[in-house]
Design a protein around this motif. Structure first.
Motif, PDB file in Angstrom:
ATOM      1  N   GLU B 216       0.877  -1.241  -0.046  1.00 47.48           N
ATOM      2  CA  GLU B 216       0.081  -0.053  -0.134  1.00 47.48           C
ATOM      3  C   GLU B 216       0.754   1.265   0.192  1.00 47.48           C
ATOM      4  OE1 GLU B 216      -2.994   0.000   3.000  1.00 47.48           O
ATOM      5  OE2 GLU B 216      -3.726  -2.103   2.673  1.00 47.48           O
ATOM      6  N   THR B 217       1.973   1.337   0.648  1.00 45.04           N
ATOM      7  CA  THR B 217       2.730   2.431   0.687  1.00 45.04           C
ATOM      8  C   THR B 217       3.550   2.537  -0.745  1.00 45.04           C
ATOM      9  OG1 THR B 217       3.560   1.912   3.027  1.00 45.04           O
ATOM     10  CG2 THR B 217       4.947   3.057   1.880  1.00 45.04           C
ATOM     11  N   ARG B 218       3.748   1.673  -1.373  1.00 48.76           N
ATOM     12  CA  ARG B 218       4.207   2.019  -2.825  1.00 48.76           C
ATOM     13  C   ARG B 218       3.052   2.375  -3.555  1.00 48.76           C
ATOM     14  NH1 ARG B 218       7.163  -4.007  -3.462  1.00 48.76           N
ATOM     15  NH2 ARG B 218       9.033  -3.267  -2.080  1.00 48.76           N
ATOM     16  N   LYS B 219       2.085   1.809  -3.543  1.00 45.57           N
ATOM     17  CA  LYS B 219       0.915   2.517  -4.417  1.00 45.57           C
ATOM     18  C   LYS B 219       0.503   3.983  -4.054  1.00 45.57           C
ATOM     19  CE  LYS B 219      -3.876   1.297  -5.823  1.00 45.57           C
ATOM     20  NZ  LYS B 219      -4.908   0.201  -6.221  1.00 45.57           N
ATOM     21  N   ILE B 220       0.317   4.193  -2.734  1.00 47.73           N
ATOM     22  CA  ILE B 220      -0.025   5.681  -2.390  1.00 47.73           C
ATOM     23  C   ILE B 220       0.919   6.516  -2.607  1.00 47.73           C
ATOM     24  CG2 ILE B 220      -0.814   6.983  -0.439  1.00 47.73           C
ATOM     25  CD1 ILE B 220      -1.704   4.331   0.986  1.00 47.73           C
ATOM     26  N   LEU B 221       2.083   6.009  -2.581  1.00 44.90           N
ATOM     27  CA  LEU B 221       3.300   7.397  -3.129  1.00 44.90           C
ATOM     28  C   LEU B 221       3.772   7.124  -4.488  1.00 44.90           C
ATOM     29  CD1 LEU B 221       5.563   7.157   0.316  1.00 44.90           C
ATOM     30  CD2 LEU B 221       4.067   8.860  -0.408  1.00 44.90           C
ATOM     31  N   GLY B 222       3.140   6.146  -5.343  1.00 45.25           N
ATOM     32  CA  GLY B 222       3.144   6.109  -6.499  1.00 45.25           C
ATOM     33  C   GLY B 222       4.755   5.700  -6.963  1.00 45.25           C
ATOM     34  N   ASP B 223       5.404   4.898  -6.111  1.00 49.07           N
ATOM     35  CA  ASP B 223       6.745   4.662  -6.413  1.00 49.07           C
ATOM     36  C   ASP B 223       7.091   3.236  -6.060  1.00 49.07           C
ATOM     37  OD1 ASP B 223       9.370   4.421  -6.174  1.00 49.07           O
ATOM     38  OD2 ASP B 223       9.971   6.347  -5.601  1.00 49.07           O
ATOM     39  N   GLU B 224       7.162   2.240  -6.915  1.00 48.94           N
ATOM     40  CA  GLU B 224       7.587   0.857  -6.615  1.00 48.94           C
ATOM     41  C   GLU B 224       8.737   0.648  -6.094  1.00 48.94           C
ATOM     42  OE1 GLU B 224       4.886  -1.633  -6.778  1.00 48.94           O
ATOM     43  OE2 GLU B 224       3.752  -0.174  -6.934  1.00 48.94           O
ATOM     44  N   SER B 225       9.690   1.642  -6.430  1.00 49.12           N
ATOM     45  CA  SER B 225      11.166   1.283  -5.780  1.00 49.12           C
ATOM     46  C   SER B 225      11.236   1.438  -4.281  1.00 49.12           C
ATOM     47  CB  SER B 225      12.042   1.958  -6.553  1.00 49.12           C
ATOM     48  OG  SER B 225      11.828   3.498  -6.180  1.00 49.12           O
ATOM     49  N   ILE B 226      10.470   1.924  -3.753  1.00 49.38           N
ATOM     50  CA  ILE B 226      10.301   2.173  -2.222  1.00 49.38           C
ATOM     51  C   ILE B 226      10.593   0.835  -1.498  1.00 49.38           C
ATOM     52  CG2 ILE B 226       9.313   3.222   0.018  1.00 49.38           C
ATOM     53  CD1 ILE B 226       8.199   5.155  -1.820  1.00 49.38           C
ATOM     54  N   GLN B 227      11.436   0.494  -0.530  1.00 49.68           N
ATOM     55  CA  GLN B 227      11.642  -0.888   0.026  1.00 49.68           C
ATOM     56  C   GLN B 227      10.989  -0.678   1.592  1.00 49.68           C
ATOM     57  OE1 GLN B 227      12.922  -3.472  -1.640  1.00 49.68           O
ATOM     58  NE2 GLN B 227      12.791  -2.185  -3.301  1.00 49.68           N
ATOM     59  N   VAL B 228      10.400  -1.452   1.977  1.00 47.22           N
ATOM     60  CA  VAL B 228       9.864  -1.526   3.409  1.00 47.22           C
ATOM     61  C   VAL B 228      10.018  -2.841   4.166  1.00 47.22           C
ATOM     62  CG1 VAL B 228       7.701  -0.981   4.816  1.00 47.22           C
ATOM     63  CG2 VAL B 228       7.954   0.078   2.640  1.00 47.22           C
ATOM     64  N   CYS B 229      10.387  -2.617   5.260  1.00 47.04           N
ATOM     65  CA  CYS B 229      10.443  -3.866   6.139  1.00 47.04           C
ATOM     66  C   CYS B 229       9.747  -3.629   7.428  1.00 47.04           C
ATOM     67  CB  CYS B 229      11.858  -4.408   6.474  1.00 47.04           C
ATOM     68  SG  CYS B 229      12.160  -5.795   7.309  1.00 47.04           S
ATOM     69  N   PRO B 230       8.554  -4.190   7.296  1.00 43.38           N
ATOM     70  CA  PRO B 230       7.765  -4.083   8.640  1.00 43.38           C
ATOM     71  C   PRO B 230       7.686  -5.385   9.534  1.00 43.38           C
ATOM     72  CG  PRO B 230       6.486  -4.655   6.717  1.00 43.38           C
ATOM     73  CD  PRO B 230       7.900  -5.146   6.449  1.00 43.38           C
ATOM     74  N   THR B 231       7.482  -4.984  10.652  1.00 45.34           N
ATOM     75  CA  THR B 231       7.263  -6.034  11.853  1.00 45.34           C
ATOM     76  C   THR B 231       5.949  -5.353  12.707  1.00 45.34           C
ATOM     77  OG1 THR B 231       9.386  -6.376  11.982  1.00 45.34           O
ATOM     78  CG2 THR B 231       8.156  -7.012  13.846  1.00 45.34           C
ATOM     79  N   CYS B 232       4.957  -6.303  12.731  1.00 50.01           N
ATOM     80  CA  CYS B 232       3.503  -5.767  13.200  1.00 50.01           C
ATOM     81  C   CYS B 232       3.494  -6.530  14.310  1.00 50.01           C
ATOM     82  CB  CYS B 232       2.442  -5.802  12.353  1.00 50.01           C
ATOM     83  SG  CYS B 232       2.630  -4.730  10.771  1.00 50.01           S
ATOM     84  N   VAL B 233       3.023  -5.777  15.466  1.00 44.33           N
ATOM     85  CA  VAL B 233       2.973  -6.394  16.952  1.00 44.33           C
ATOM     86  C   VAL B 233       1.760  -5.819  17.546  1.00 44.33           C
ATOM     87  CG1 VAL B 233       4.065  -6.764  19.108  1.00 44.33           C
ATOM     88  CG2 VAL B 233       5.482  -6.719  17.046  1.00 44.33           C
ATOM     89  N   ARG B 234       0.805  -6.614  17.967  1.00 41.13           N
ATOM     90  CA  ARG B 234      -0.420  -6.038  18.858  1.00 41.13           C
ATOM     91  C   ARG B 234       0.177  -5.745  20.265  1.00 41.13           C
ATOM     92  NH1 ARG B 234      -4.539  -4.617  16.291  1.00 41.13           N
ATOM     93  NH2 ARG B 234      -5.050  -6.786  15.252  1.00 41.13           N
ATOM     94  N   VAL B 235      -0.239  -4.981  20.736  1.00 43.88           N
ATOM     95  CA  VAL B 235      -0.076  -4.458  22.069  1.00 43.88           C
ATOM     96  C   VAL B 235      -1.176  -4.307  23.230  1.00 43.88           C
ATOM     97  CG1 VAL B 235       2.245  -3.509  21.388  1.00 43.88           C
ATOM     98  CG2 VAL B 235       0.345  -1.959  21.721  1.00 43.88           C
ATOM     99  N   PRO B 236      -1.068  -4.349  24.525  1.00 44.73           N
ATOM    100  CA  PRO B 236      -2.184  -4.205  25.294  1.00 44.73           C
ATOM    101  C   PRO B 236      -2.649  -2.669  25.543  1.00 44.73           C
ATOM    102  CG  PRO B 236      -0.289  -4.928  26.478  1.00 44.73           C
ATOM    103  CD  PRO B 236       0.121  -4.849  25.157  1.00 44.73           C
ATOM    104  N   VAL B 237      -2.828  -1.816  24.458  1.00 52.85           N
ATOM    105  CA  VAL B 237      -3.232  -0.800  24.392  1.00 52.85           C
ATOM    106  C   VAL B 237      -4.786  -0.695  23.693  1.00 52.85           C
ATOM    107  CG1 VAL B 237      -2.995   1.574  23.177  1.00 52.85           C
ATOM    108  CG2 VAL B 237      -1.029   0.312  24.252  1.00 52.85           C
ATOM    109  N   SER B 238      -5.660   0.170  24.172  1.00 57.91           N
ATOM    110  CA  SER B 238      -7.101  -0.133  23.415  1.00 57.91           C
ATOM    111  C   SER B 238      -7.041   0.573  22.154  1.00 57.91           C
ATOM    112  CB  SER B 238      -8.062   0.552  24.515  1.00 57.91           C
ATOM    113  OG  SER B 238      -9.288   0.497  24.080  1.00 57.91           O
ATOM    114  N   ASN B 239      -6.599   1.890  22.043  1.00 57.82           N
ATOM    115  CA  ASN B 239      -6.810   2.535  20.920  1.00 57.82           C
ATOM    116  C   ASN B 239      -5.592   3.438  20.469  1.00 57.82           C
ATOM    117  OD1 ASN B 239      -8.223   3.105  18.670  1.00 57.82           O
ATOM    118  ND2 ASN B 239      -9.200   5.083  19.467  1.00 57.82           N
ATOM    119  N   CYS B 240      -5.446   3.508  19.274  1.00 59.52           N
ATOM    120  CA  CYS B 240      -4.341   4.272  18.866  1.00 59.52           C
ATOM    121  C   CYS B 240      -2.997   3.486  18.414  1.00 59.52           C
ATOM    122  CB  CYS B 240      -3.687   5.495  19.696  1.00 59.52           C
ATOM    123  SG  CYS B 240      -4.967   6.832  19.877  1.00 59.52           S
TER     124      CYS B 240
END
Lengths: 337, 337
Positions: B216-240
């Protein structure tokens, strides 16, 4: 064997675990003594079936102690370590105060045990968030030379001592009950919140905790060229620190190779099957001496990058266990008495 | 103005906020209708002083609706969007199902508003964790060209809907009371714990949530050359949701320049003074439409790197607010009716 050993800061969170570990691991000694600040002196500790009175930490108190394992705040360590050394006592110190002193070895027994034997009466044990990271970096560094580390931490409240854990409970209960709560240990409410600051501001926007991860990593791995960019965050977890780590190596290390390297390293355990919902989590690592690694994957953003997730009991391997293991090194080496 | 508008998934967590936002922002319409699954159909919603009966989402239900804002699970969006389009209704869709369809614009109004006007009856709103990150990347990309992004997320339970927030409360209370608790929304207990998995396993050890942040980052910014390495973690926070972001740009962007760029970008607010304990935290961003940035600092590990911390209300800017803003774009452009 050390004839007389002592725990300094015996009544604190880590001190309590050191007491447990000495018994669990049958650490050898003839006499044991428990030292603490004036506030806790005079209280009674039950240890291995006997009652002991906690002694006040004074210059004189170290007379006759051969080995002291210290877990105290930095200002206390600054004061007591010279007293202990003057009394001929070898110190394994958990505090941050002496770690970067060039005359003091900074040791993780699975990583750089040899450094322990160069001690001049004092060996430092690293910062909790550094220890688990460096444990996991070590096999990668040996195999492919670590060039750069980007780490974001998820640090438990126990890192701030018993008071931090208690405050998490009290603040969470107050939040659930809609009651007011004024934080004391943390600078903001930790209940269902994140605090992206651990320690004080130190250097160029980085905190003291973050700079420990930079400098201690280089010292332990003996490589000043390793670049580390840390972000340290307090999370509402009672115990066990977690870290999202991205490492770039000189030689590419594949996921398969990394998994084998981790699995073959004493002190590390791999739990890594995201498709089955299997990875290390703080709730599962509490009370364990190993450092757990999961979510191992190739960096999508760089040829020689490897990403993983690392969880360890910061009170045990991140503090008490590592200190006791250093003491065991000294015993095994016969470096004492 | 759209004569008849509708909220699809009106009774969900995000649907509820869309209702609030339409009133707060005085979104123009003549008629409004509320659609939901069979389970919620027939219930009553109070809106702007009137009572409305929630209608069941069927192909026929979309007759006469000019604009629908949808916030439903992916399989529901897969079904209802063609029904809506066939009825001549323009859809702004919050779900993940249509986002990567090359015929569907994926829009953050502050980032790529122009894309909205290329729509063929459907505009997608990005994943919550992507939106706040891309908002913060946009001014850096314009100024210095983003080459690589390493991001570790700290995602709130509200990302899993009302059930996720409820489970955090129930699981936490059970943990504090020492009672048993069996998780339902999450695959493990979220109470005082971290779950390093959001979504299912998708690609090379990465989860679906992580791969959304890449594509999605590449599509929104219109740049397929952007490299993204994500780690997604759920934390005990209600919102935000919170994110620790490290970005490498082609041209070096200093901390001072980055701070000015962020501060000058609509939708972003800077809170950045770690020495005074000031930075964005989930508890302070709840209910806010802006994305907050702090802990801005030069990467210690790379010449052209910049590290920062980003917090945003994932139910608002990460979902409801962004969708309503897209609808407002269409109204302002007179692209409708």
């Amino acid at each position: 064997m050390f004839e007389t050993i002592a725990i300094v800061g015996a009544t604190g969170a880590v001190g309590g675990i050191i007491r447990k570990l000495l018994q669990e691991r049958e650490f050898p000694y003839k006499n044991i003594r428990f030292l603490a600040s004036k506030r806790s002196a005079g209280t009674t500790i039950e240890f291995a079936g006997k009652s002991y009175t906690v002694e006040e930490m004074t210059p004189e108190a170290f007379q006759g102690i051969d080995l002291a394992i210290g877990s105290t705040p930095d200002p206390v360590a600054k004061e007591f370590v010279p007293w202990a050394k003057a009394a001929g006592c070898i110190v394994v110190d958990e505090s941050g105060f002496w770690r970067m002193d060039p005359t003091v070895p900074l040791v993780i027994p699975e990583v750089n045990p040899e450094a322990a034997f160069t001690h001049q009466g004092l060996i430092a044990s690293p910062n909790c968030s550094t220890t688990q990271m460096v444990q996991s970096l070590k096999p990668l560094h040996d195999a492919g030379r670590v060039r750069r580390v980007i780490v974001s931490t998820y640090q438990a409240t126990s890192g701030a001592g018993v008071g931090g854990q208690r405050e998490l409970v009290d603040a969470s209960r107050a939040a659930l009950d809609g009651a007011d709560f004024t934080p004391e240990t943390f600078s903001h409410s930790i209940a269902f919140n994140l605090i992206p600051q651990i320690g004080s501001h130190k250097h160029a926007g980085y905190t003291s905790e973050e700079m420990k991860m930079v400098f201690e990593t280089r010292k332990i791995l003996g490589d000043e060229s390793i670049q580390v960019c840390p972000t340290c965050v307090r999370v509402p977890v009672s115990n066990c620190h977690s870290e999202s780590i991205l490492v770039e190596t000189e030689r590419k290390i594949t996921v398969e190779e990394a998994r084998e390297l981790f699995a073959a390293t004493p002190g590390l355990k791999v739990i890594d099957d995201v498709a089955s919902g299997k990875y290390p989590m703080p709730k599962d690592c509490d009370g364990d001496d190993d450092t757990y690694i999961g979510r191992i994957r190739e960096d999508l953003s760089c040829e020689n990058g490897l990403a993983f997730w690392c969880v360890s009991d910061n009170l045990r391997k991140g503090a008490a266990t590592n200190a006791v293991q250093i003491a065991e090194l000294l015993v095994r080496n016969g470096a004492a008495v």
